[in-house]
Motif scaffolding. Structure first.
Motif, PDB file in Angstrom:
ATOM      1  N   LYS A 175      26.726  72.512 -45.923  1.00  0.00           N
ATOM      2  CA  LYS A 175      27.493  72.508 -47.170  1.00  0.00           C
ATOM      3  C   LYS A 175      26.564  72.412 -48.372  1.00  0.00           C
ATOM      4  O   LYS A 175      26.868  72.935 -49.456  1.00  0.00           O
ATOM      5  N   GLU A 176      25.420  71.747 -48.208  1.00  0.00           N
ATOM      6  CA  GLU A 176      24.448  71.602 -49.293  1.00  0.00           C
ATOM      7  C   GLU A 176      23.914  72.951 -49.771  1.00  0.00           C
ATOM      8  O   GLU A 176      23.432  73.077 -50.888  1.00  0.00           O
ATOM      9  N   PHE A 177      24.012  73.970 -48.909  1.00  0.00           N
ATOM     10  CA  PHE A 177      23.507  75.303 -49.256  1.00  0.00           C
ATOM     11  C   PHE A 177      24.637  76.281 -49.592  1.00  0.00           C
ATOM     12  O   PHE A 177      24.397  77.469 -49.781  1.00  0.00           O
ATOM     13  N   GLY A 178      25.866  75.767 -49.640  1.00  0.00           N
ATOM     14  CA  GLY A 178      26.988  76.610 -49.993  1.00  0.00           C
ATOM     15  C   GLY A 178      27.694  77.269 -48.829  1.00  0.00           C
ATOM     16  O   GLY A 178      28.537  78.153 -49.028  1.00  0.00           O
ATOM     17  N   HIS A 179      27.384  76.859 -47.591  1.00  0.00           N
ATOM     18  CA  HIS A 179      28.039  77.433 -46.420  1.00  0.00           C
ATOM     19  C   HIS A 179      29.301  76.629 -46.087  1.00  0.00           C
ATOM     20  O   HIS A 179      29.279  75.395 -46.115  1.00  0.00           O
ATOM     21  N   ASN A 180      30.375  77.312 -45.736  1.00  0.00           N
ATOM     22  CA  ASN A 180      31.628  76.615 -45.449  1.00  0.00           C
ATOM     23  C   ASN A 180      31.809  76.377 -43.948  1.00  0.00           C
ATOM     24  O   ASN A 180      31.050  76.892 -43.118  1.00  0.00           O
ATOM     25  N   ASP A 181      32.829  75.610 -43.628  1.00  0.00           N
ATOM     26  CA  ASP A 181      33.143  75.230 -42.253  1.00  0.00           C
ATOM     27  C   ASP A 181      33.244  76.455 -41.349  1.00  0.00           C
ATOM     28  O   ASP A 181      32.651  76.511 -40.268  1.00  0.00           O
ATOM     29  N   GLN A 182      33.976  77.461 -41.789  1.00  0.00           N
ATOM     30  CA  GLN A 182      34.222  78.649 -40.968  1.00  0.00           C
ATOM     31  C   GLN A 182      32.930  79.400 -40.650  1.00  0.00           C
ATOM     32  O   GLN A 182      32.704  79.822 -39.512  1.00  0.00           O
ATOM     33  N   SER A 183      32.067  79.559 -41.651  1.00  0.00           N
ATOM     34  CA  SER A 183      30.827  80.310 -41.429  1.00  0.00           C
ATOM     35  C   SER A 183      29.896  79.571 -40.481  1.00  0.00           C
ATOM     36  O   SER A 183      29.202  80.197 -39.662  1.00  0.00           O
ATOM     37  N   VAL A 184      29.866  78.231 -40.570  1.00  0.00           N
ATOM     38  CA  VAL A 184      29.020  77.448 -39.679  1.00  0.00           C
ATOM     39  C   VAL A 184      29.515  77.560 -38.239  1.00  0.00           C
ATOM     40  O   VAL A 184      28.729  77.775 -37.310  1.00  0.00           O
ATOM     41  N   ARG A 185      30.822  77.429 -38.038  1.00  0.00           N
ATOM     42  CA  ARG A 185      31.384  77.520 -36.679  1.00  0.00           C
ATOM     43  C   ARG A 185      31.170  78.913 -36.088  1.00  0.00           C
ATOM     44  O   ARG A 185      30.872  79.050 -34.891  1.00  0.00           O
ATOM     45  N   ALA A 186      31.304  79.946 -36.906  1.00  0.00           N
ATOM     46  CA  ALA A 186      31.100  81.317 -36.421  1.00  0.00           C
ATOM     47  C   ALA A 186      29.638  81.547 -36.045  1.00  0.00           C
ATOM     48  O   ALA A 186      29.334  82.157 -35.010  1.00  0.00           O
ATOM     49  N   ALA A 187      28.725  81.037 -36.868  1.00  0.00           N
ATOM     50  CA  ALA A 187      27.296  81.237 -36.613  1.00  0.00           C
ATOM     51  C   ALA A 187      26.840  80.490 -35.357  1.00  0.00           C
ATOM     52  O   ALA A 187      26.095  81.041 -34.533  1.00  0.00           O
ATOM     53  N   ILE A 188      27.285  79.229 -35.191  1.00  0.00           N
ATOM     54  CA  ILE A 188      26.863  78.461 -34.024  1.00  0.00           C
ATOM     55  C   ILE A 188      27.476  79.045 -32.759  1.00  0.00           C
ATOM     56  O   ILE A 188      26.876  79.006 -31.672  1.00  0.00           O
ATOM     57  N   SER A 189      28.664  79.637 -32.875  1.00  0.00           N
ATOM     58  CA  SER A 189      29.297  80.306 -31.731  1.00  0.00           C
ATOM     59  C   SER A 189      28.477  81.519 -31.306  1.00  0.00           C
ATOM     60  O   SER A 189      28.269  81.755 -30.101  1.00  0.00           O
ATOM     61  N   ARG A 190      27.983  82.291 -32.276  1.00  0.00           N
ATOM     62  CA  ARG A 190      27.137  83.440 -31.953  1.00  0.00           C
ATOM     63  C   ARG A 190      25.844  82.988 -31.280  1.00  0.00           C
ATOM     64  O   ARG A 190      25.384  83.604 -30.320  1.00  0.00           O
ATOM     65  N   MET A 191      25.261  81.930 -31.805  1.00  0.00           N
ATOM     66  CA  MET A 191      24.023  81.416 -31.225  1.00  0.00           C
ATOM     67  C   MET A 191      24.251  80.927 -29.794  1.00  0.00           C
ATOM     68  O   MET A 191      23.374  81.057 -28.935  1.00  0.00           O
TER      69      MET A 191
END
Length: 297
Positions: free
Chosen positions: A36-52
């Motif tokens: 969140k400190e860099f402007g990323h929201n909940d949805q984008s974080v969950r989507a990115a970690i899912s891809r990883m």
């Protein structure tokens, strides 16, 4: 938001900088809070970690209804390799020999070719032709891992050889890498961060920069400097031009990084602690056990 600070890349940065030194695991809620400190929201974080997760970089486990993510063995190896190269302040010593990697991947496996090229560039190989890759560095272990990963032993050859001319070794360097372009990138980095370093160091000394601000700036610094992993093969000093700006950039990065280290680690720990307490688990982390922050004497 700056496209270069995409969510997936920032998650890799946080794992490399912090999480792997703090037990290698983090609650998704803490990860969301940090991003969140860099402007990323909940949805984008969950989507990115899912891809990883699907790509084999991380795995998850549940504690009650809480999800925790940790680096896989593959992820740890990639982070360790990246750290060795990012925090190497001096060019490697050279044994005078070249590592040669050749492959002939059949058409039905052409999808492997693209991935293999990316991995070879990441590892520090340069190409003088479509399927011949060269490096003066000790990359035997990396080659073995690539052969195993892509199951391509029947399609490759690997040599360690002396170059017998008719030109100088530097001729091979110039065929495989554009040192002028790499040099320009380093000068851009130096120009961008020299002034920032002086300003931030002064603000920290005067108590005018918060721990959270230091955390953001340290992550951005590493994120930017990490780009050199994809363009600079880390050549030995004997194969570099005089006054190579990569050494200046490395010193600047090291000094700036150390200046930001303590307050940024304190901020991370505050956010990390909540999720860590959910597991009732002592991960045995040490706030400043990062390769660049340990006094080697």
């Amino acid at each position: 938001m700056n496209e270069s600070l995409n969510t997936r890349s920032m998650i890799f940065t946080l794992y490399g900088e912090y999480i792997r030194h703090y037990g290698n695991e983090i609650w998704i809620g803490s990860l969301i809070r940090l991003l969140k400190e860099f402007g990323h929201n909940d949805q984008s974080v969950r989507a990115a970690i899912s891809r990883m997760n699907k790509q084999g970089w991380v795995q998850s486990r549940k504690v009650g209804n809480k999800s925790f993510y940790y680096l896989t063995e593959r992820g740890v190896k990639r982070m360790d390799e990246a750290a060795r190269r990012i925090f190497k302040l001096q060019p490697a010593e050279w044994d005078g020999r070249w590592r040669m990697f050749l492959y002939t991947i059949p058409e039905e496996k052409r999808h492997i070719r693209d991935e293999l090229r990316k991995e070879l560039v990441w590892s520090g190989f340069g190409s003088s032709s479509a399927s011949l890759w060269l490096s003066p560095n000790h990359l035997e272990e990396q080659v073995e891992l690539l052969i195993e990963k892509y199951d391509i032993s029947e399609h490759v050859h690997f040599f360690i050889a002396d170059y017998k001319g008719p030109h100088e070794n530097i001729a091979l360097v110039n065929e495989c890498w554009d040192l002028d372009e790499i040099s320009d990138k380093y000068r851009e980095f130096i120009k961008m961060y020299s002034e920032r370093y002086v300003i931030d160091r002064s603000k920290i000394e005067q108590g005018k920069m918060s721990d959270g601000e230091c955390f953001v700036e340290r992550a951005k610094l590493v994120h930017e400097y990490r780009k050199f992993l994809f363009i600079d093969p880390g050549l030995p000093a004997e194969l570099l031009p005089d006054a190579w700006p990569g050494e200046h950039a490395a010193r600047l990065f090291s000094d700036y990084y150390k200046t930001l280290a303590k307050p940024s680690s304190q901020f991370f720990e505050e956010v990390f602690k909540e999720g860590n307490e959910l597991t009732n688990k002592d991960n045995g982390y040490d706030a400043l056990q990062h390769p660049l922050l340990i006094d080697r004497g």
